[in-house]
Design a protein around this motif. Sequence first.
Motif, PDB file in Angstrom:
ATOM      1  N   VAL A 121     -73.014  91.117 -75.212  1.00  0.00           N
ATOM      2  CA  VAL A 121     -72.181  91.369 -76.393  1.00  0.00           C
ATOM      3  C   VAL A 121     -70.906  92.054 -75.929  1.00  0.00           C
ATOM      4  O   VAL A 121     -70.941  93.019 -75.163  1.00  0.00           O
ATOM      5  CB  VAL A 121     -72.905  92.254 -77.422  1.00  0.00           C
ATOM      6  N   ARG A 122     -69.786  91.531 -76.393  1.00  0.00           N
ATOM      7  CA  ARG A 122     -68.483  92.085 -76.034  1.00  0.00           C
ATOM      8  C   ARG A 122     -67.767  92.577 -77.290  1.00  0.00           C
ATOM      9  O   ARG A 122     -67.574  91.816 -78.231  1.00  0.00           O
ATOM     10  CB  ARG A 122     -67.618  91.029 -75.337  1.00  0.00           C
ATOM     11  N   GLY A 123     -67.380  93.846 -77.251  1.00  0.00           N
ATOM     12  CA  GLY A 123     -66.597  94.398 -78.353  1.00  0.00           C
ATOM     13  C   GLY A 123     -65.141  94.550 -77.988  1.00  0.00           C
ATOM     14  O   GLY A 123     -64.298  94.807 -78.860  1.00  0.00           O
ATOM     15  N   TYR A 124     -64.840  94.399 -76.699  1.00  0.00           N
ATOM     16  CA  TYR A 124     -63.485  94.547 -76.171  1.00  0.00           C
ATOM     17  C   TYR A 124     -63.274  93.442 -75.147  1.00  0.00           C
ATOM     18  O   TYR A 124     -64.227  92.958 -74.530  1.00  0.00           O
ATOM     19  CB  TYR A 124     -63.300  95.912 -75.509  1.00  0.00           C
ATOM     20  N   ILE A 125     -62.036  93.058 -74.919  1.00  0.00           N
ATOM     21  CA  ILE A 125     -61.784  91.972 -73.981  1.00  0.00           C
ATOM     22  C   ILE A 125     -61.404  92.553 -72.622  1.00  0.00           C
ATOM     23  O   ILE A 125     -60.343  93.170 -72.453  1.00  0.00           O
ATOM     24  CB  ILE A 125     -60.719  90.982 -74.521  1.00  0.00           C
ATOM     25  N   THR A 126     -62.295  92.396 -71.658  1.00  0.00           N
ATOM     26  CA  THR A 126     -62.124  92.976 -70.339  1.00  0.00           C
ATOM     27  C   THR A 126     -62.964  92.189 -69.339  1.00  0.00           C
ATOM     28  O   THR A 126     -63.727  91.303 -69.721  1.00  0.00           O
ATOM     29  CB  THR A 126     -62.536  94.469 -70.357  1.00  0.00           C
ATOM     30  N   GLY A 127     -62.823  92.504 -68.080  1.00  0.00           N
ATOM     31  CA  GLY A 127     -63.651  91.869 -67.056  1.00  0.00           C
ATOM     32  C   GLY A 127     -63.459  90.365 -66.992  1.00  0.00           C
ATOM     33  O   GLY A 127     -62.345  89.848 -67.102  1.00  0.00           O
ATOM     34  N   SER A 128     -64.584  89.646 -66.835  1.00  0.00           N
ATOM     35  CA  SER A 128     -64.510  88.186 -66.728  1.00  0.00           C
ATOM     36  C   SER A 128     -64.010  87.551 -68.021  1.00  0.00           C
ATOM     37  O   SER A 128     -63.413  86.467 -68.005  1.00  0.00           O
ATOM     38  CB  SER A 128     -65.885  87.606 -66.360  1.00  0.00           C
ATOM     39  N   TYR A 133     -59.783  84.469 -70.661  1.00  0.00           N
ATOM     40  CA  TYR A 133     -58.816  84.416 -71.759  1.00  0.00           C
ATOM     41  C   TYR A 133     -57.386  84.262 -71.237  1.00  0.00           C
ATOM     42  O   TYR A 133     -56.574  83.508 -71.805  1.00  0.00           O
ATOM     43  CB  TYR A 133     -58.931  85.685 -72.610  1.00  0.00           C
ATOM     44  N   SER A 134     -57.082  84.965 -70.149  1.00  0.00           N
ATOM     45  CA  SER A 134     -55.736  84.901 -69.579  1.00  0.00           C
ATOM     46  C   SER A 134     -55.384  83.493 -69.110  1.00  0.00           C
ATOM     47  O   SER A 134     -54.216  83.089 -69.144  1.00  0.00           O
ATOM     48  CB  SER A 134     -55.615  85.884 -68.407  1.00  0.00           C
ATOM     49  N   LYS A 135     -56.404  82.744 -68.690  1.00  0.00           N
ATOM     50  CA  LYS A 135     -56.172  81.387 -68.191  1.00  0.00           C
ATOM     51  C   LYS A 135     -56.189  80.338 -69.302  1.00  0.00           C
ATOM     52  O   LYS A 135     -55.385  79.412 -69.315  1.00  0.00           O
ATOM     53  CB  LYS A 135     -57.234  81.027 -67.145  1.00  0.00           C
ATOM     54  N   SER A 136     -57.154  80.485 -70.234  1.00  0.00           N
ATOM     55  CA  SER A 136     -57.387  79.392 -71.179  1.00  0.00           C
ATOM     56  C   SER A 136     -57.381  79.786 -72.651  1.00  0.00           C
ATOM     57  O   SER A 136     -57.500  78.919 -73.520  1.00  0.00           O
ATOM     58  CB  SER A 136     -58.739  78.738 -70.863  1.00  0.00           C
ATOM     59  N   GLY A 137     -57.288  81.078 -72.946  1.00  0.00           N
ATOM     60  CA  GLY A 137     -57.319  81.499 -74.347  1.00  0.00           C
ATOM     61  C   GLY A 137     -58.708  81.479 -74.950  1.00  0.00           C
ATOM     62  O   GLY A 137     -58.860  81.568 -76.175  1.00  0.00           O
ATOM     63  N   THR A 138     -59.715  81.362 -74.086  1.00  0.00           N
ATOM     64  CA  THR A 138     -61.108  81.327 -74.548  1.00  0.00           C
ATOM     65  C   THR A 138     -61.924  82.419 -73.860  1.00  0.00           C
ATOM     66  O   THR A 138     -61.522  82.971 -72.839  1.00  0.00           O
ATOM     67  CB  THR A 138     -61.763  79.967 -74.249  1.00  0.00           C
ATOM     68  N   VAL A 139     -63.090  82.719 -74.432  1.00  0.00           N
ATOM     69  CA  VAL A 139     -64.082  83.597 -73.812  1.00  0.00           C
ATOM     70  C   VAL A 139     -65.426  82.903 -73.929  1.00  0.00           C
ATOM     71  O   VAL A 139     -65.889  82.633 -75.038  1.00  0.00           O
ATOM     72  CB  VAL A 139     -64.133  84.978 -74.500  1.00  0.00           C
ATOM     73  N   HIS A 140     -66.022  82.555 -72.795  1.00  0.00           N
ATOM     74  CA  HIS A 140     -67.273  81.774 -72.787  1.00  0.00           C
ATOM     75  C   HIS A 140     -67.120  80.496 -73.608  1.00  0.00           C
ATOM     76  O   HIS A 140     -68.040  80.077 -74.323  1.00  0.00           O
ATOM     77  CB  HIS A 140     -68.438  82.610 -73.320  1.00  0.00           C
ATOM     78  N   GLY A 141     -65.940  79.912 -73.536  1.00  0.00           N
ATOM     79  CA  GLY A 141     -65.683  78.680 -74.264  1.00  0.00           C
ATOM     80  C   GLY A 141     -65.347  78.859 -75.727  1.00  0.00           C
ATOM     81  O   GLY A 141     -65.076  77.882 -76.433  1.00  0.00           O
ATOM     82  N   SER A 143     -62.884  79.869 -78.642  1.00  0.00           N
ATOM     83  CA  SER A 143     -61.447  80.054 -78.868  1.00  0.00           C
ATOM     84  C   SER A 143     -61.188  81.435 -79.449  1.00  0.00           C
ATOM     85  O   SER A 143     -61.863  81.861 -80.392  1.00  0.00           O
ATOM     86  CB  SER A 143     -60.917  78.980 -79.828  1.00  0.00           C
ATOM     87  N   MET A 144     -60.214  82.137 -78.889  1.00  0.00           N
ATOM     88  CA  MET A 144     -59.898  83.504 -79.311  1.00  0.00           C
ATOM     89  C   MET A 144     -58.489  83.567 -79.886  1.00  0.00           C
ATOM     90  O   MET A 144     -57.644  82.704 -79.603  1.00  0.00           O
ATOM     91  CB  MET A 144     -60.020  84.445 -78.111  1.00  0.00           C
ATOM     92  N   PRO A 145     -58.193  84.589 -80.680  1.00  0.00           N
ATOM     93  CA  PRO A 145     -56.847  84.726 -81.243  1.00  0.00           C
ATOM     94  C   PRO A 145     -55.798  84.857 -80.143  1.00  0.00           C
ATOM     95  O   PRO A 145     -56.065  85.396 -79.069  1.00  0.00           O
ATOM     96  CB  PRO A 145     -56.944  86.019 -82.067  1.00  0.00           C
ATOM     97  N   LYS A 146     -54.608  84.384 -80.424  1.00  0.00           N
ATOM     98  CA  LYS A 146     -53.514  84.507 -79.465  1.00  0.00           C
ATOM     99  C   LYS A 146     -53.002  85.954 -79.435  1.00  0.00           C
ATOM    100  O   LYS A 146     -53.122  86.680 -80.416  1.00  0.00           O
ATOM    101  CB  LYS A 146     -52.374  83.562 -79.842  1.00  0.00           C
ATOM    102  N   GLY A 147     -52.442  86.323 -78.301  1.00  0.00           N
ATOM    103  CA  GLY A 147     -51.761  87.618 -78.196  1.00  0.00           C
ATOM    104  C   GLY A 147     -52.645  88.809 -77.913  1.00  0.00           C
ATOM    105  O   GLY A 147     -52.183  89.953 -78.009  1.00  0.00           O
ATOM    106  N   LEU A 148     -53.908  88.594 -77.568  1.00  0.00           N
ATOM    107  CA  LEU A 148     -54.761  89.729 -77.219  1.00  0.00           C
ATOM    108  C   LEU A 148     -54.282  90.358 -75.919  1.00  0.00           C
ATOM    109  O   LEU A 148     -53.781  89.688 -75.018  1.00  0.00           O
ATOM    110  CB  LEU A 148     -56.218  89.277 -77.064  1.00  0.00           C
ATOM    111  N   ARG A 149     -54.461  91.670 -75.810  1.00  0.00           N
ATOM    112  CA  ARG A 149     -54.081  92.402 -74.607  1.00  0.00           C
ATOM    113  C   ARG A 149     -55.334  92.911 -73.903  1.00  0.00           C
ATOM    114  O   ARG A 149     -56.388  93.076 -74.532  1.00  0.00           O
ATOM    115  CB  ARG A 149     -53.160  93.562 -74.976  1.00  0.00           C
TER     116      ARG A 149
END
Length: 308
Positions: A121-128, A133-141, A143-149
């Motif tokens: 479970v991820r509550g924050y975007i970090t690590g892998s 996300y930096s490469k494809s805009g996805t996390v584990h496939g 789709s995530m919102p644009k502009g996340l830091r």
Amino acid sequence: MASSTAITKIDLGADGFKKIASGKVREIFEIDSQTLLFVATDRISAYDVILDNGIPQKGALLTQLSAHWFKLIASWLPDLRTHFLSTTLPPDLPTSLPFQQLQNRSMLVDRLRILPLESIVRGYITGSAWAEYSKSGTVHGISMPKGLRESQRLEKPIWTPSTKAEVGGKDENISPDAARELIGDAVARRVEEASLAIYEKAHAYAAERGIIIADTKFEFGGDVETGEVVLVDEVLTPDSSRFWPADQYEVGRSQVSYDKQYLRDWLTSSGLKGREGVSMPEEVVAETGKKYREAYEKLTDSKWSDTA
């Protein structure tokens, strides 16, 4: 931590105990047909590789912190079964056992069929997740919102499972849909719901104590007789979670942490990421142990020296 010697190997075979499995940290022995003995060594792994030396008393700390969480989870989610029975060794065990080694690092648990899945479970975007996300805009496939830091808190926690590799193998991030194909839709749904519910309760509990749980990994088993999904293994420890000090949290960068990140950073900066046969220098051993102890003390409201 209390002892200066790390215990990286524990063998109870000479005492008549059948070893069921050996993990990155734990040795698992059979007590009887329904009960197992989990013994946490002081081994530590990073990037799916076990380091040659360990962190003194780490296994005891992981065991006691897991026991703390299991008791909290039972009060928060009484309908969720866990495999935890006790941290007290049975009185009828052979006197030849190395009780001093086993003390504080042993856990009696129900014997169950383990699901071949890491429930993250991820509550924050970090690590892998941040790397993907930096490469494809996805996390584990997903789709995530644009502009996340980097390190930004997500609008709501997400379930991002991975495969569960054998010791020496590599866990592989997979999509929720792939997880449902792997363990079945109904079971996956129960695992996802339980994982998210535990994370949300634990996140709130830790936040009150100055710790952000950025993400965490759970494991589940299945009771063949009842069909129940059961929470197993360790829970919410520095080995299975990212713990950040809330007072140093800042979006847009990697975070200071109470977990294995210090070790990961040392391996990466030393060009040793993913390599076998690596020993940590004393500074890394001491600093990693210190961070684990700080996390324990904040989360349990007690001094580690009172437990060890």
